[in-house]
Design a protein around this motif. Structure first.
Motif, PDB file in Angstrom:
ATOM      1  N   TYR A 250      19.342  -4.656  -1.912  1.00 38.35           N
ATOM      2  CA  TYR A 250      17.958  -4.361  -1.508  1.00 38.35           C
ATOM      3  C   TYR A 250      17.911  -3.498  -0.248  1.00 38.35           C
TER       4      TYR A 250
ATOM      5  N   GLU B 211       4.547   0.550   5.670  1.00 40.86           N
ATOM      6  CA  GLU B 211       4.769  -0.358   4.536  1.00 40.86           C
ATOM      7  C   GLU B 211       3.585  -0.355   3.576  1.00 40.86           C
ATOM      8  N   LYS B 212       3.907  -0.605   2.305  1.00 41.46           N
ATOM      9  CA  LYS B 212       2.871  -0.840   1.324  1.00 41.46           C
ATOM     10  C   LYS B 212       2.161  -2.142   1.694  1.00 41.46           C
TER      11      LYS B 212
ATOM     12  N   MET C  48      10.177  -6.944   7.487  1.00 41.07           N
ATOM     13  CA  MET C  48      10.248  -5.493   7.273  1.00 41.07           C
ATOM     14  C   MET C  48      10.618  -4.738   8.541  1.00 41.07           C
TER      15      MET C  48
ATOM     16  N   GLY D  94       7.588 -13.900   7.750  1.00 36.77           N
ATOM     17  CA  GLY D  94       7.969 -14.135   6.362  1.00 36.77           C
ATOM     18  C   GLY D  94       7.158 -15.276   5.758  1.00 36.77           C
TER      19      GLY D  94
ATOM     20  N   ARG E 125       9.756 -11.985  20.790  1.00 32.00           N
ATOM     21  CA  ARG E 125      10.339 -11.455  19.549  1.00 32.00           C
ATOM     22  C   ARG E 125      10.816 -10.007  19.743  1.00 32.00           C
TER      23      ARG E 125
ATOM     24  N   ASN F 100      -0.932  -6.222   6.785  1.00 29.65           N
ATOM     25  CA  ASN F 100      -1.743  -5.211   6.104  1.00 29.65           C
ATOM     26  C   ASN F 100      -3.006  -4.800   6.865  1.00 29.65           C
TER      27      ASN F 100
ATOM     28  N   GLU G 124       5.684  -5.824  19.320  1.00 30.62           N
ATOM     29  CA  GLU G 124       5.572  -7.087  18.573  1.00 30.62           C
ATOM     30  C   GLU G 124       4.727  -8.036  19.407  1.00 30.62           C
TER      31      GLU G 124
ATOM     32  N   ARG H 117      -1.170 -13.520   4.860  1.00 33.32           N
ATOM     33  CA  ARG H 117      -1.102 -13.051   3.475  1.00 33.32           C
ATOM     34  C   ARG H 117      -2.177 -13.648   2.581  1.00 33.32           C
TER      35      ARG H 117
ATOM     36  N   HIS I  24      -2.579  -1.839   9.192  1.00 30.42           N
ATOM     37  CA  HIS I  24      -2.008  -0.563   8.720  1.00 30.42           C
ATOM     38  C   HIS I  24      -2.925   0.617   9.027  1.00 30.42           C
TER      39      HIS I  24
ATOM     40  N   ASN J 145       9.925   0.739  -2.170  1.00 30.91           N
ATOM     41  CA  ASN J 145      11.384   0.846  -2.236  1.00 30.91           C
ATOM     42  C   ASN J 145      11.975   0.761  -3.637  1.00 30.91           C
TER      43      ASN J 145
END
Ligand SMILES: NC(=O)c1ccc[n+]([C@@H]2O[C@H](COP(=O)([O-])OP(=O)(O)OC[C@H]3O[C@@H](n4cnc5c(N)ncnc54)[C@H](O)[C@@H]3O)[C@@H](O)[C@H]2O)c1
Length: 384
Positions: free
Chosen positions: A333, A104-105, A15, A229, A49, A84, A44, A177, A87, A133
């Motif tokens: 996208y 971001e969600k 993202m 990812g 990165r 998350n 980051e 995640r 956030h 989005n």
């Protein structure tokens, strides 16, 4: 008059890259915007990165500590594209420092987190845009207009589906995640958050729901290095998957309409099978993200055996005209993120929100939390 706006990106995974590319492209597609984003800094934590991002995309500086962005006077707007669990802390800190945020969600791990960020944004009087989005797709906006026009009659029910295989590989690494502490919800936060937003965007508020969830792959290998990812990790020590792979949920809307939302992150054979089917007393509209620029529409007065036709969106539908000169030229996208960037920057320029806001994130999070309560109690629950 065009003014420049210093932007920072926090978290440079998928993202982070997509937001950065959107900032670069937004003036190409929306020359009328009166603010021009300047890539000031990228934060980051993985060594190297941020430097790589700066070299590739042209950020003026880098840091490994996002707190330096809070105090950076060159930065007026921040993309929060970190995992998350960060956030809330980052969102509140940036808003309190007077910076506009594109976050971001799902905006944190819970409704409490989303509400904390929403409160900070409104207290600071800054703008806050959220990464829902899919509602930016011109076809989704055309479907919403069609529903609102009454041509489909009274909406009776919706099915929203979000099936993906991004976590289907048994060697998929146990990243943030899959942890309650860093990811919060599983497929609820990842995919059902988008589904809840789409359902609300099309049909209005959800008043009650009944959900069922499952973990189908209960263990994964811990990654041995930095991830971004959906990396694979073979041979690593196994750890538990703490959040759900799958959700199936019955919905009731304030309008009286009914719905079903189903989402899964481990569906072998499904790649971004996201979409909806909305039925009314006189017609229906269907959307599939994989054919993002098309709607299938049934309308008329015959009820039975009423044909379904393919409609290609074109200039005049949502922001399609900013990308392509005529219908059936495909958008993709990343274009949805350019639209999101445009709405964020327009909000900043005009001091009025455009697109999905923190209030929408709070409503989506409340739906997800109600799903969890419904699973725990085995009964219907209402988004608080
Ligand atoms: N809107 C969408 O369609 C969509 C799609 C994917 C992800 N997301 C959301 O975007 C967010 C990021 O997801 P992703 O897929 O890019 O994840 P990712 O794992 O690819 O990237 C996250 C990045 O944040 C970095 N990071 C972690 N801790 C950090 C810290 N303290 N400071 C700075 N950087 C830090 C990681 O090293 C990584 O590079 C998540 O909230 C996710 O839900 C939204």
């Amino acid at each position: 008059m065009v003014t420049s706006l210093g932007v920072a990106v926090v978290g440079f995974g998928w993202m982070g890259r997509v937001h950065t590319q959107a900032y670069a492209r937004v003036p190409h597609h929306f020359p009328q915007l009166t603010v021009r984003p300047q890539l000031v800094t990228v934060a980051e934590e993985v060594p190297g990165r941020a430097e790589q991002a700066a070299e590739q995309f042209g950020f003026a500086s880098t840091t490994r500590d996002w707190r330096e962005v809070v105090d950076d006077p060159r930065v007026q707007a921040v993309s929060i594209t970190a995992p998350n669990f960060l956030h809330r802390e980052i969102g509140v800190a940036m808003a309190e420092a007077g910076k506009h945020i594109w976050i971001e969600k799902p905006v944190g791990l819970s409704t409490a987190d989303s509400s904390a960020v929403a409160d900070a944004v409104s207290k600071a009087g800054v703008q806050g845009t959220v990464g829902f989005n899919y509602r930016n797709a011109p076809a989704v906006e055309a479907a919403r207009d069609l529903i609102a026009s009454g041509e489909l009659g009274t909406v009776t029910h919706i099915r929203v589906r979000l099936f993906s295989d991004y976590a289907a590989h048994p060697d998929g690494a146990l990243t943030w995640r899959y942890e309650l502490e860093r990811g919060g919800h599983g497929v609820l936060g990842d995919l059902a958050s988008h589904g809840a937003d789409l359902a609300r965007y099309l049909l209005g508020d959800i008043t009650s729901l009944a959900a069922d969830t499952a973990i189908f792959l209960p263990q994964r290998a811990r990654p041995t290095g930095a991830t971004a990812g959906h990396a694979l990790a073979t041979g690593g020590e196994l750890g538990p998957v703490e959040n759900e792979d799958y959700v199936n949920c019955l919905l009731r809307f304030a309008s009286g309409a009914r719905g079903v939302l189903e989402a899964c992150r481990v569906s072998v054979g499904e790649q971004n099978n996201y979409g909806f089917e909305v039925h009314g007393t006189k017609g229906a509209v269907f959307w599939d993200f994989r054919r993002m620029n098309e709607l299938a529409v049934s309308r008329g007065t015959t009820y039975q055996d009423q044909p379904v036709t393919t409609v290609y969106v074109g200039p005049g539908d949502g922001e399609f005209g900013a990308f392509q000169p005529g219908a059936a030229n495909a958008m993709g996208y990343d274009d949805l993120k350019v639209i999101e960037a445009y709405r964020f920057l327009r909000s900043v320029a005009e001091g009025v929100p455009y697109g999905a806001t923190l209030a929408d994130a709070v409503r989506s999070a409340a739906v997800l939390d109600a799903m969890v309560r419904s699973v725990e109690t085995g009964s219907w629950a209402s988004p608080a």
